[in-house]
Design a protein around this motif. Structure first.
Motif, short mmCIF file in Angstrom:
data_model
loop_
_atom_site.label_atom_id
_atom_site.label_comp_id
_atom_site.label_asym_id
_atom_site.label_seq_id
_atom_site.Cartn_x
_atom_site.Cartn_y
_atom_site.Cartn_z
N THR A 44 1.12 -1.24 -0.35
CA THR A 44 0.20 0.23 -0.13
C THR A 44 0.89 1.58 -0.31
OG1 THR A 44 -1.40 -1.14 1.80
CG2 THR A 44 -1.52 0.82 1.05
N GLU A 45 2.27 0.83 0.77
CA GLU A 45 2.82 3.34 0.55
C GLU A 45 3.87 2.84 -0.52
OE1 GLU A 45 5.67 1.88 4.29
OE2 GLU A 45 3.77 3.17 5.68
N LEU A 97 2.19 2.45 -3.34
CA LEU A 97 1.26 2.73 -4.57
C LEU A 97 1.12 3.72 -3.61
CD1 LEU A 97 -1.38 -0.51 -4.85
CD2 LEU A 97 0.99 0.09 -5.72
N ALA A 98 1.01 4.35 -2.90
CA ALA A 98 0.63 5.40 -2.56
C ALA A 98 1.27 6.59 -2.99
CB ALA A 98 0.80 5.74 -0.81
N ALA A 99 3.02 6.19 -2.86
CA ALA A 99 3.91 6.58 -3.53
C ALA A 99 3.19 6.92 -4.94
CB ALA A 99 5.19 6.26 -3.10
N ARG A 100 2.53 6.11 -5.79
CA ARG A 100 2.65 5.97 -7.07
C ARG A 100 1.46 7.24 -7.39
NH1 ARG A 100 5.91 3.22 -9.83
NH2 ARG A 100 6.93 1.72 -8.41
N TYR A 101 0.64 6.93 -6.25
CA TYR A 101 -0.45 7.94 -6.50
C TYR A 101 -0.06 9.54 -6.67
CZ TYR A 101 -5.50 8.86 -5.28
OH TYR A 101 -7.28 8.73 -6.19
N ALA A 102 0.75 9.81 -5.35
CA ALA A 102 0.91 10.80 -5.03
C ALA A 102 1.82 11.78 -5.83
CB ALA A 102 1.78 11.04 -3.45
N ASP A 103 2.28 10.80 -6.49
CA ASP A 103 3.39 11.34 -8.34
C ASP A 103 2.42 12.74 -8.79
OD1 ASP A 103 4.70 12.94 -9.78
OD2 ASP A 103 5.14 9.98 -10.82
N GLU A 104 2.93 13.58 -8.48
CA GLU A 104 1.90 14.63 -9.35
C GLU A 104 2.22 15.12 -10.92
OE1 GLU A 104 4.13 16.50 -7.44
OE2 GLU A 104 3.67 16.20 -5.30
N THR A 105 3.18 14.35 -10.72
CA THR A 105 3.88 14.90 -12.41
C THR A 105 3.29 13.83 -12.82
OG1 THR A 105 5.24 12.99 -12.48
CG2 THR A 105 5.97 15.03 -12.28
N GLY A 106 2.26 12.93 -12.94
CA GLY A 106 1.44 12.44 -13.62
C GLY A 106 2.05 9.98 -14.27
N ARG A 107 3.16 10.63 -13.70
CA ARG A 107 4.09 9.75 -14.86
C ARG A 107 3.83 8.25 -13.58
NH1 ARG A 107 8.30 9.69 -18.09
NH2 ARG A 107 9.07 8.72 -17.19
N LEU A 108 2.95 8.07 -11.80
CA LEU A 108 2.93 7.63 -11.48
C LEU A 108 4.42 6.69 -10.80
CD1 LEU A 108 0.25 5.07 -14.49
CD2 LEU A 108 0.00 5.77 -11.82
N GLY A 109 5.30 8.06 -10.45
CA GLY A 109 6.07 7.33 -9.76
C GLY A 109 7.39 6.64 -10.92
N VAL A 110 6.99 6.49 -12.60
CA VAL A 110 8.04 5.50 -12.97
C VAL A 110 8.85 6.79 -13.22
CG1 VAL A 110 7.87 4.65 -15.14
CG2 VAL A 110 6.28 4.61 -14.18
N PRO A 111 9.98 5.99 -13.10
CA PRO A 111 11.60 6.77 -13.26
C PRO A 111 11.50 7.30 -15.02
CG PRO A 111 12.37 5.63 -12.32
CD PRO A 111 10.81 4.80 -11.94
N LEU A 112 12.39 8.45 -14.86
CA LEU A 112 12.84 8.01 -16.17
C LEU A 112 14.25 7.64 -16.57
CD1 LEU A 112 12.09 12.27 -16.69
CD2 LEU A 112 11.11 10.53 -18.05
N ALA A 113 14.80 6.86 -18.03
CA ALA A 113 15.90 6.53 -17.85
C ALA A 113 17.13 7.27 -17.75
CB ALA A 113 15.79 5.98 -19.67
N ALA A 114 18.07 6.80 -17.34
CA ALA A 114 19.19 7.43 -16.58
C ALA A 114 19.82 7.80 -17.60
CB ALA A 114 20.05 6.29 -15.53
N ASP A 115 20.16 7.09 -18.85
CA ASP A 115 21.16 7.35 -20.06
C ASP A 115 20.28 7.45 -20.99
OD1 ASP A 115 23.21 8.70 -21.07
OD2 ASP A 115 24.35 6.25 -21.25
N PRO A 116 19.62 8.17 -21.69
CA PRO A 116 18.05 8.51 -22.58
C PRO A 116 19.14 8.37 -24.03
CG PRO A 116 18.11 9.91 -22.21
CD PRO A 116 18.78 9.05 -20.82
#
Ligand code: ARG
Length: 586
Positions: free
Chosen positions: A95-96, A98-117
């Motif tokens: 639950t914690e 998922l709560a952190a994903r839910y709280a992500d205001e960027t809309g990315r659901l907590g998914v990080p960006l690639a380090a070296d795109p």
């Protein structure tokens, strides 16, 4: 920091730490986690490590269990068979997270960006000037658009290239005809997509008739090709008319497809004209290409025709003209040198795979493609009719793309109308477009792209089964629950125990990011589609087993609403990456 470490990554880190405490040189040992039926995850990979360090796998697993730090994360970890661990997480950890994903205001659901795109140039949606688009062009557009959105989501920079067929000898005939029959094409600014295509069709057919029956016209058309290639102003102006008129048509189809195409990314074959002589010169100087019967060609040992004769790639024809291969080779130089691409992706019918194989190999020999740049032709299969035969009309003609799309929307309207409760007629029409076009895209994207797929409208708009409508309904149903909840707001309650169906849904929600990364890296949109279908299925069983608005306590109502809402957001985001809308009401 909006990005959230996934549960499986957290588990993995703990296991790795315990492993390196147990074995000296365990740095390289990454235990692999899999979702499992008996526990949340099963870890393997310990077996291989035990072999390497000559330890007994069961002992090693037991040592890891003894050393791993459970904290709030692990509820249970046990050895299961030699070298395998079964791992169960605490409800709180799920639950914690998922709560952190839910709280992500960027809309990315907590998914990080690639380090070296990197920079990927995506070559897709490439119809031909003065020609009707067909179902093959549909696949390129749909798959390319989805791959691009998925890559963008991971943080990759993408540049689109619509390598439209806007050059070649056929323009001699068209332009010559237009010269002799001025006014046959209305100015592009005065026509809509349908008129544009019908004008182009008419001119195409009429010029073909004259071309086939009148040798003198044929000769004038041939000279017109030369004038076009040498940049004669009047000829180029007429050519431009064909291009402009065609673009009006292309845009109308892409709009119907609910797809954004940028003008500055329409860079057709003709754009590489100026560079082609240099491409040929360089290839010849380097000895990559050789003269053969007047033509400039590249040979490959392993590519042979039926008679075992080598099949060459033709860079320049004996009459000096350049063709499809020369434009693609020149495009590679441009994409690597000027656009700084690290990956070249071509979403083009699998029947052109030999062409790309030869083009890529040539570019490698010339040094235009180095080890730092990958090139891939994502060759997709053929679109088949419901009968499993190549898609044709009853009269045996290729099916017009717009007719197909219109029919899909019409069928969708029937489905939407049947279910519609509180929708106005206008809303029904709007939903029908979203459902119908979504159905066409999803059917395409949910099959592995290199396979042929059946264009079966009945199946595509079915409410049961692996269809976009099923996913759209799941989304709309959640929205209706959230509306019904009124003032009760979704809120995470990590202190609550979770039912099995909630845990399964939660763990699946957590793996959204890793699924998108995997699907993008493998150019496999069907993996994202499969993920979303499973998400909707897990949601359905959650909804069947766990009452939401009538749950036992206020806290549980809020927590379940929170699971509903996060599911909806994940569905919405995932569908958006596939280019499919999720209407709020259906
Ligand atoms: N216009 C071509 C066709 O309709 C597809 C172009 C594919 N892209 C490329 N760079 N060759 O077959």
């Amino acid at each position: 920091m909006a990005s959230v470490t996934s549960l499986s990554d957290s588990v993995q880190q703990r296991l790795a730490a315990a492993l390196s405490a147990a074995v000296q040189d365990a740095d390289s040992a990454d235990p692999l986690l899999r979702r499992s039926d008996r526990a949340d995850f099963q870890a393997n990979g310990i077996l291989a490590l035990a072999k390497r360090s000559k330890a007994n796998p069961r002992d090693l697993a037991a040592q890891v269990v003894a050393r791993v730090e459970s904290g709030d994360l692990l509820r249970d970890i046990e050895v299961s068979g030699p070298g395998f661990l079964n791992i169960t997480l605490t409800d709180r950890a799920i639950t914690e997270n998922l709560a952190a994903r839910y709280a992500d205001e960027t809309g990315r659901l907590g998914v990080p960006l690639a380090a070296d795109p990197g920079i990927t140039v995506v070559d897709y949606a490439q119809p031909n000037v003065a020609k009707e688009m067909h179902v093959g062009h549909l696949r390129s557009a749909v798959i390319g658009d989805a791959l691009r959105a998925m890559l963008d989501f991971t943080g990759e920079k993408t540049i689109g290239r619509h390598h439209i067929g806007d050059w070649g000898t056929q323009f001699g005939m068209l332009i010559q005809y237009l010269m002799e029959h001025p006014g046959e094409l209305a100015p592009a600014s005065e026509v809509d997509g349908e008129q544009a295509m019908s004008n182009l069709n008419r001119v195409y057919k009429a010029s073909r008739v004259v071309f086939d029956s009148d040798d003198e016209f044929k000769e004038r058309a041939r000279k017109r090709v030369v004038a076009l290639q040498s940049g004669d102003k009047e000829t180029l102006d007429l050519w431009q008319q064909f291009v402009d008129e065609s673009k009006v048509y292309f845009y109308s189809v892409f709009e119907k497809l609910d797809m954004e195409i940028r003008e500055d990314e329409i860079v057709g074959e003709s754009a590489y004209n100026e560079g082609m002589p240099e491409t040929a010169r360089l290839l010849e100087e380097m000895g990559v290409a050789v003269r053969s019967e007047g033509a400039l060609v590249v040979f490959f040992d392993e590519i042979r025709g039926k008679d075992d004769q080598p099949v060459p790639l033709i860079v320049q024809k004996a009459d000096g003209g350049f063709g499809y291969a020369a434009s693609d080779l020149t495009a590679i130089r441009n994409r690597v040198t000027d656009l700084h691409a690290t990956s070249l992706l071509y979403v083009v019918d699998v029947r052109q795979s030999l062409h790309f194989k030869m083009v890529f190999e040539t570019a490698r020999r010339a040094g235009w493609l180095s080890d730092e740049v990958t090139a891939h032709n994502m060759g997709y299969g053929t679109v088949l009719g419901a009968d499993g035969k190549p898609f044709k009309t009853r009269e045996g003609e290729t099916v017009r793309l717009e007719d197909l799309l219109d029919e899909a929307v019409q069928r969708a309207a029937e489905v939407v109308r049947e279910k519609a409760q509180d929708l106005t007629e206008e809303e029904i029409q709007e939903r029908a477009a979203q459902v119908g076009i979504g159905a066409v895209k999803y059917a395409d994207l949910s099959t592995s792209p290199n396979r042929d797929y059946k264009f079966d409208l009945d199946q595509m708009v079915s409410l049961n089964g692996d269809t976009s409508v099923y996913l759209q309904y799941a989304y709309a149903r959640i929205q209706s629950i959230l509306r019904k909840a009124g003032d009760v707001r979704p809120a995470a309650h990590p202190e609550l125990e979770l039912a099995d169906a909630e845990r399964a849904l939660g763990l699946h929600l957590d793996s959204f990011g890793s699924t998108v990364f995997e699907a993008a890296a493998e150019y496999a949109p069907h993996k994202l589609a499969a993920y979303l279908y499973q998400l909707a299925s897990l949601y359905t069983s959650f909804y069947d087993k766990c009452p939401v608005l009538k749950a036992a306590s206020q806290a549980q109502v809020e927590n379940r609403l929170f699971l509903c809402d996060l599911t909806a957001r994940t569905l919405h985001q995932g569908m958006a990456l596939l280019g499919i809308r999720t209407p709020e009401k259906l």
